[in-house]
Enzyme design. Structure first.
Site, PDB file in Angstrom:
ATOM      1  N   PHE A 150       0.860  -1.193   0.000  1.00  0.00           N
ATOM      2  CA  PHE A 150       0.000   0.000   0.000  1.00  0.00           C
ATOM      3  C   PHE A 150       0.891   1.236   0.000  1.00  0.00           C
ATOM      4  O   PHE A 150       1.752   1.396   0.868  1.00  0.00           O
ATOM      5  CB  PHE A 150      -0.905   0.015   1.231  1.00  0.00           C
ATOM      6  CG  PHE A 150      -1.817   1.224   1.277  1.00  0.00           C
ATOM      7  CD1 PHE A 150      -2.999   1.250   0.543  1.00  0.00           C
ATOM      8  CD2 PHE A 150      -1.485   2.349   2.038  1.00  0.00           C
ATOM      9  CE1 PHE A 150      -3.832   2.361   0.569  1.00  0.00           C
ATOM     10  CE2 PHE A 150      -2.313   3.465   2.073  1.00  0.00           C
ATOM     11  CZ  PHE A 150      -3.493   3.468   1.335  1.00  0.00           C
ATOM     12  N   GLY A 151       0.691   2.111  -0.990  1.00  0.00           N
ATOM     13  CA  GLY A 151       1.432   3.371  -1.064  1.00  0.00           C
ATOM     14  C   GLY A 151       0.521   4.537  -0.751  1.00  0.00           C
ATOM     15  O   GLY A 151      -0.612   4.596  -1.250  1.00  0.00           O
ATOM     16  N   TYR A 152       0.999   5.451   0.094  1.00  0.00           N
ATOM     17  CA  TYR A 152       0.177   6.611   0.471  1.00  0.00           C
ATOM     18  C   TYR A 152       0.874   7.929   0.155  1.00  0.00           C
ATOM     19  O   TYR A 152       0.285   9.001   0.305  1.00  0.00           O
ATOM     20  CB  TYR A 152      -0.171   6.566   1.976  1.00  0.00           C
ATOM     21  CG  TYR A 152       1.058   6.484   2.847  1.00  0.00           C
ATOM     22  CD1 TYR A 152       1.602   5.255   3.203  1.00  0.00           C
ATOM     23  CD2 TYR A 152       1.702   7.643   3.293  1.00  0.00           C
ATOM     24  CE1 TYR A 152       2.749   5.176   3.989  1.00  0.00           C
ATOM     25  CE2 TYR A 152       2.849   7.573   4.069  1.00  0.00           C
ATOM     26  CZ  TYR A 152       3.363   6.337   4.419  1.00  0.00           C
ATOM     27  OH  TYR A 152       4.505   6.273   5.180  1.00  0.00           O
ATOM     28  N   GLY A 153       2.161   7.865  -0.217  1.00  0.00           N
ATOM     29  CA  GLY A 153       2.922   9.096  -0.484  1.00  0.00           C
ATOM     30  C   GLY A 153       3.502   9.018  -1.883  1.00  0.00           C
ATOM     31  O   GLY A 153       2.779   8.827  -2.865  1.00  0.00           O
ATOM     32  N   SER A 154       4.830   9.107  -1.967  1.00  0.00           N
ATOM     33  CA  SER A 154       5.446   9.051  -3.299  1.00  0.00           C
ATOM     34  C   SER A 154       5.162   7.720  -3.980  1.00  0.00           C
ATOM     35  O   SER A 154       5.192   7.632  -5.213  1.00  0.00           O
ATOM     36  CB  SER A 154       6.952   9.303  -3.214  1.00  0.00           C
ATOM     37  OG  SER A 154       7.599   8.232  -2.578  1.00  0.00           O
ATOM     38  N   GLU A 159      13.068   3.376   0.781  1.00  0.00           N
ATOM     39  CA  GLU A 159      12.387   3.841   1.999  1.00  0.00           C
ATOM     40  C   GLU A 159      13.288   3.695   3.236  1.00  0.00           C
ATOM     41  O   GLU A 159      12.799   3.598   4.355  1.00  0.00           O
ATOM     42  CB  GLU A 159      11.086   3.050   2.205  1.00  0.00           C
ATOM     43  CG  GLU A 159      10.127   3.088   1.026  1.00  0.00           C
ATOM     44  CD  GLU A 159       9.562   4.472   0.743  1.00  0.00           C
ATOM     45  OE1 GLU A 159       9.341   5.235   1.697  1.00  0.00           O
ATOM     46  OE2 GLU A 159       9.361   4.808  -0.437  1.00  0.00           O
TER      47      GLU A 159
END
Ligand code: SIN
Length: 189
Positions: free
Chosen positions: A24-28, A99
């Site tokens: 799950f990606g929420y930023g870049s 990350e």
């Protein structure tokens, strides 16, 4: 905890032999997808909210002049929209490197638009990492973003790409959009 989380994340391998896993990606990770994926779907997670509280020494700032990037903070009852990517476990080598500045892998429940639900992994930088900056006013955050730049480019591009990507997802993120407004205001003035 050291600011470099690569080794910690490699020890937290939570794939249980699965050939594919959701990220799950929420930023870049919503808009900067230079990694291979099998499938990409809009998804939401519950009880987390985006905050520009994580320092960036390696992408959007430097150790002497960190930028500000996103992390998630626990927020009971909130819904955070982002992007789910079905990936093979090898892709985590790349992601752990990307990350590495304070983010740790966690397990999270992804909810998809067709109401199906699946577990996946997410990168969160909590207050125990050396690069963590914590809260500041929207205006201070905007000013810090405005003056920061690093090996991946200007910090303001991170914010603007993110805000556009959230609008495309139909997400109204009060925190992100308030900082975007302040940032645009700095240049309109
Ligand atoms: C993410 O996008 O999911 C993690 C934070 C970032 O890399 O911006």
């Amino acid at each position: 905890m050291s600011a470099d989380t690569i080794a910690l994340n490699q020890r937290m391998n939570r794939f249980d032999g699965q050939p594919q896993v959701w990220l799950f990606g929420y930023g870049s990770l919503i808009w900067k997808t230079e990694f291979p994926f099998i499938e990409r779907r809009r998804a939401t997670i519950r009880n987390w909210s985006r905050r520009f509280w994580q320092g960036s020494h390696d992408h959007r700032g430097t150790p002497d002049s960190p930028g500000r990037v996103l992390t998630l903070v626990p927020d009971h009852g909130s819904v955070c929209a982002g992007m789910g990517y079905l990936i093979t476990p090898e892709v985590f080598d790349h992601l752990d490197h990307r990350e590495k500045n304070g983010y740790l892998r966690h397990v999270v429940e992804l909810r998809f638009d067709d109401h199906s639900v699946d577990n996946g992994l997410i990168y969160i930088a909590d207050e125990n990492n050396a690069a963590y900056l914590g809260p500041a006013s929207d205006e201070e955050i905007a000013r810090q973003i405005d003056r920061s730049t690093g090996p991946s480019g200007d910090n303001r591009d991170y914010l603007f790409h993110l805000a556009d990507a959230l609008r495309e997802l139909g997400e109204v993120d009060v925190h992100v959009f308030a900082i975007e407004r302040h940032l645009r205001g700095l240049h309109a003035a």
